[in-house]
Structures are given as C-alpha cells and as structure tokens.
Design an enzyme around this catalytic site. Structure first.
Site, PDB file in Angstrom:
ATOM      1  N   ASP A 126       8.023  71.072 -27.129  1.00  0.00           N
ATOM      2  CA  ASP A 126       8.538  72.454 -27.078  1.00  0.00           C
ATOM      3  C   ASP A 126       9.117  72.815 -25.711  1.00  0.00           C
ATOM      4  O   ASP A 126       9.827  73.811 -25.584  1.00  0.00           O
ATOM      5  CB  ASP A 126       7.424  73.451 -27.396  1.00  0.00           C
ATOM      6  CG  ASP A 126       6.883  73.307 -28.803  1.00  0.00           C
ATOM      7  OD1 ASP A 126       7.432  72.486 -29.557  1.00  0.00           O
ATOM      8  OD2 ASP A 126       5.919  73.999 -29.140  1.00  0.00           O
ATOM      9  N   ARG A 161      29.207  75.141 -47.751  1.00  0.00           N
ATOM     10  CA  ARG A 161      27.912  75.831 -47.805  1.00  0.00           C
ATOM     11  C   ARG A 161      27.440  76.232 -46.426  1.00  0.00           C
ATOM     12  O   ARG A 161      27.926  75.726 -45.418  1.00  0.00           O
ATOM     13  CB  ARG A 161      26.845  74.847 -48.288  1.00  0.00           C
ATOM     14  CG  ARG A 161      26.729  74.649 -49.739  1.00  0.00           C
ATOM     15  CD  ARG A 161      25.692  73.557 -49.972  1.00  0.00           C
ATOM     16  NE  ARG A 161      25.567  73.274 -51.384  1.00  0.00           N
ATOM     17  CZ  ARG A 161      25.078  72.159 -51.877  1.00  0.00           C
ATOM     18  NH1 ARG A 161      24.678  71.193 -51.044  1.00  0.00           N
ATOM     19  NH2 ARG A 161      24.977  71.987 -53.162  1.00  0.00           N
TER      20      ARG A 161
HETATM   21  O1  F6P Z   1       3.184  72.015 -30.036  1.00  0.00           O
HETATM   22  C1  F6P Z   1       4.048  71.065 -30.522  1.00  0.00           C
HETATM   23  C2  F6P Z   1       4.391  71.315 -31.966  1.00  0.00           C
HETATM   24  O2  F6P Z   1       5.209  70.253 -32.410  1.00  0.00           O
HETATM   25  C3  F6P Z   1       5.058  72.670 -32.254  1.00  0.00           C
HETATM   26  O3  F6P Z   1       6.434  72.657 -32.028  1.00  0.00           O
HETATM   27  C4  F6P Z   1       4.711  72.866 -33.716  1.00  0.00           C
HETATM   28  O4  F6P Z   1       4.706  74.227 -34.046  1.00  0.00           O
HETATM   29  C5  F6P Z   1       3.342  72.274 -33.819  1.00  0.00           C
HETATM   30  O5  F6P Z   1       3.217  71.326 -32.780  1.00  0.00           O
HETATM   31  C6  F6P Z   1       3.058  71.617 -35.147  1.00  0.00           C
HETATM   32  O6  F6P Z   1       1.733  71.241 -35.184  1.00  0.00           O
HETATM   33  P1  F6P Z   1       1.078  70.250 -36.260  1.00  0.00           P
HETATM   34  O7  F6P Z   1       1.529  68.862 -35.942  1.00  0.00           O
HETATM   35  O8  F6P Z   1      -0.378  70.419 -36.066  1.00  0.00           O
HETATM   36  O9  F6P Z   1       1.588  70.672 -37.590  1.00  0.00           O
END
Ligand code: F6P
Length: 347
Positions: A126, A161
């Site tokens: 992120d 689309r």
């Molecule tokens: O924090 C990293 C991340 O990839 C976020 O972007 C995402 O919201 C989250 O982890 C997803 O988490 P999980 O793998 O537990 O579904």
C-alpha cells in the site's frame, strides 16, 4: 549475535529478498539467524527454524515469504507480550528483526519498550508508511495494476464498455493513483478524496459522447462516495488488529459498476484485482530495496541500536525511530491527486 527474524501482515513481493539479505549479511558478520514462522505466532509458540546460507539461496527471486505470514496480534493473547519475551530469551535471541506494516511494527515497538532489542523493516504494497519514502512491494504491485489496465483497455475498447477496476489500498490511494496513471485510467478514485458518482458518470457520458467509446475507471478499495456506502458490504469479522476485511462481500468496485451502468445506460463490467497484486515474483526495484534494507537491519543491530526502523530516504538507506513508522499514515497529497485529474477525463 543471535538474530531472530519474522514477517507479519499481508505478504509483499520482496520479503524473501529481505530475509536472504539479513541471513547473508548476518553470517558474513559471524552471527546466527533464526526465522520465526507466521509472524508473531511463531514467537508466541516458539515455532522457528534455523536459517543458514542454503535456506535462503536464490529466494530473492520468489514472491511471498519462506517464513509464512499471519496477522496474529499478541495483544489479544493472554500474557502475549510476556510470553514472547520469555520465548525470545529462552532461545537466546539478542535482536529481533520484524518485517511488516503498521500493525507488525506497532507490536515491535511495544516489545522494544519492554526491553527487547528490535529493528523494524517497513513492508506494505500500500506504500502508506510515512517513515520511509517508499516501501518494498509497492513497485511490483503497481506494475501488476498497470499490466492489468493495459489488458483491460483492449477488451473495453472492443466491446465499447466501461471497466471498473478495484485496486487494493484501504486508507491510501497510492496503488490506484500510480497504477492508474501508468495504465492510463480515465478516472482515478482514491480514499483521500470522497467522490460523487454523478460526477463520475458525467465524465464518462461526455467521453462516450465525444466518440471515445470505452473507459477504464481505477477505484481504490477504500475510496468512497458517501451515498454508496450503504451498498458496500464486507464480512462482519475483523482481523486481529481490528481491520475490516476488505475484499470480502461486495466492494466499491462492484457497487460503482452497478451505479454507472444504471445511471449512464452504458454497458459496464468490474474486476477486483485482489491478491494478484501481491503475489508472484518481485520487480528488480523491490529485490534491490529489500536487499539493502535487510543488510541495513543487521548493521543497525550490530551498532547496538534498538527501537529503530530501516528506511529509504531519497536514494539512501537510513534508520529512523520505530515510533515514526507507527505514527501517521502516508496518504496521497492533494497535488498528486490533481495531477492525476490532469491526465484523466476528469481534468
Ligand atoms: O495491507 C496490505 C493489503 O494488501 C491491503 O491492500 C488489503 O486491503 C489487505 O492487505 C488485504 O488483506 P488480506 O490478505 O488479509 O485479505
């Protein structure tokens, strides 16, 4: 010195490069390395493996983490912190290298305040940790987003689309913004700025009326039109750190797709890129960044510095206080959002 290492939270491409670098640099310095499995769970349960040179040979080319990962929160376990300290002491670990995001580093900070020598390595696709200019994993992830948008564009064009693409990023829109800019999205929506679906629809209708009869909308999973919030549904379960589990239920990508189709009458589809953004081999940039951070983590331990995090500042690898890493989130500044508007049809 006996160094412990663990990887916590969502995996990110480049984790194995960090592990390899810690081991290679530690062995070169005459130290020993133990890998704790599944993040803090491994420390709580004393589940660990010895990491020698052979254990990490060539792993920097691989995605994921050879130490596995979890979102285990020792704060939710009775006497969790004390148990971890006791286990680390019994194992003879002098310094623990914790590789993770905000949550993992928050636990590392608490442990260091309790007297354990800890060095943090920031990790998240992120890119929302303010202590470092860039986290490893981000570069690979935005390349995945870019590739996906490049591919979705041709099918969107063929069918005239709109494609709505949901991109990871709960609180920060770096991935939607950078991936969207690189992939030429026509509308980019980030959590930093609430959006109005009517406005998005106007942009799309104008675009179609002008003869450009396809569009790609990049929306971060945490972006929101407050009017649509009631339609977005996620599992009521939260992870051990209290985060809503985005990616379960019906996300903003699907809700927005339905609204755009209804309000514009233009055929619209949606794609949730999900964990494709996190898996697979790291980019060269992330392999190198992970390697440099891993080496610096061992050097920091050798220097006897504790409660530190290793970070990228400009082109140099430096140390900062762990507190900094768990303080404020690094969100997208407004001027960058506006830069995206300039290249999108919103501009
Ligand atoms: O924090 C990293 C991340 O990839 C976020 O972007 C995402 O919201 C989250 O982890 C997803 O988490 P999980 O793998 O537990 O579904």
């Amino acid at each position: 010195m006996h160094i412990g290492i663990l990887t916590g939270g969502g995996d990110a491409p480049g984790l194995n490069a960090v592990i390899r670098a810690v081991v290679v640099r530690a062995l070169a310095g005459g130290h020993r390395v133990t890998g704790f499995l599944r993040g803090w769970k491994g420390v709580l349960e004393n589940d660990a493996v010895d990491l020698d040179r052979d254990a990490v040979r060539g792993i920097h080319t691989q995605g994921g983490t050879i130490l596995f990962s979890s979102r285990t929160n020792p704060g939710k376990v009775e006497d969790g912190y004390q148990r971890m300290l006791d286990n680390l002491k019994a194992a003879g670990v002098d310094c623990l290298v914790a590789v993770g995001g905000e949550d993992t580093l928050g636990v590392a900070l608490k442990l260091s305040r309790m007297g354990m020598m800890v060095v943090g390595v920031p990790k998240t696709i992120d890119n929302d940790l303010s202590a470092t200019d860039c986290t490893f994993g981000f570069d690979t992830a935005i390349n995945r987003v870019m590739d996906a948008l490049d591919e979705l564009r041709t099918t969107a064009m063929s069918h005239e689309r709109i494609m709505v693409v949901e991109i990871m990023g709960r609180h920060a829109g770096w991935m939607a913004l950078y991936g969207g800019l690189a992939g030429g999205a026509h509308v980019i929506l980030t959590p930093e700025r609430e959006f109005e679906t009517d406005q998005v629809c106007e942009v799309l209708k104008r675009r179609f009326a002008a003869g450009r009869r396809y569009a790609v909308v990049a929306v971060a999973e945490g972006a929101m039109d407050p009017q649509l919030a009631r339609h977005v549904y996620h599992s009521s379960e939260r992870d051990a750190f209290g985060h809503v589990q985005l990616g379960t239920g019906i996300g903003i990508g699907e809700v927005l797709k339905n609204e755009i189709a209804d309000r514009t009458g233009i055929e619209t589809r949606h794609v949730v890129l999900g964990h494709l953004q996190r898996g697979g081999a790291p980019s060269a940039f992330d392999r190198i960044l992970g390697t440099r951070l891993g080496v610096k983590a061992v050097e920091t331990a050798e220097a006897g510095e504790t409660g530190k995090i290793v970070v990228l500042r400009g082109t140099s690898i430096k140390t900062a206080d762990l507190e900094e890493a768990v303080g404020t989130l690094n969100t997208v500044p407004l001027d960058l959002c506006e830069l995206a508007d300039l290249f999108s049809d919103k501009g």
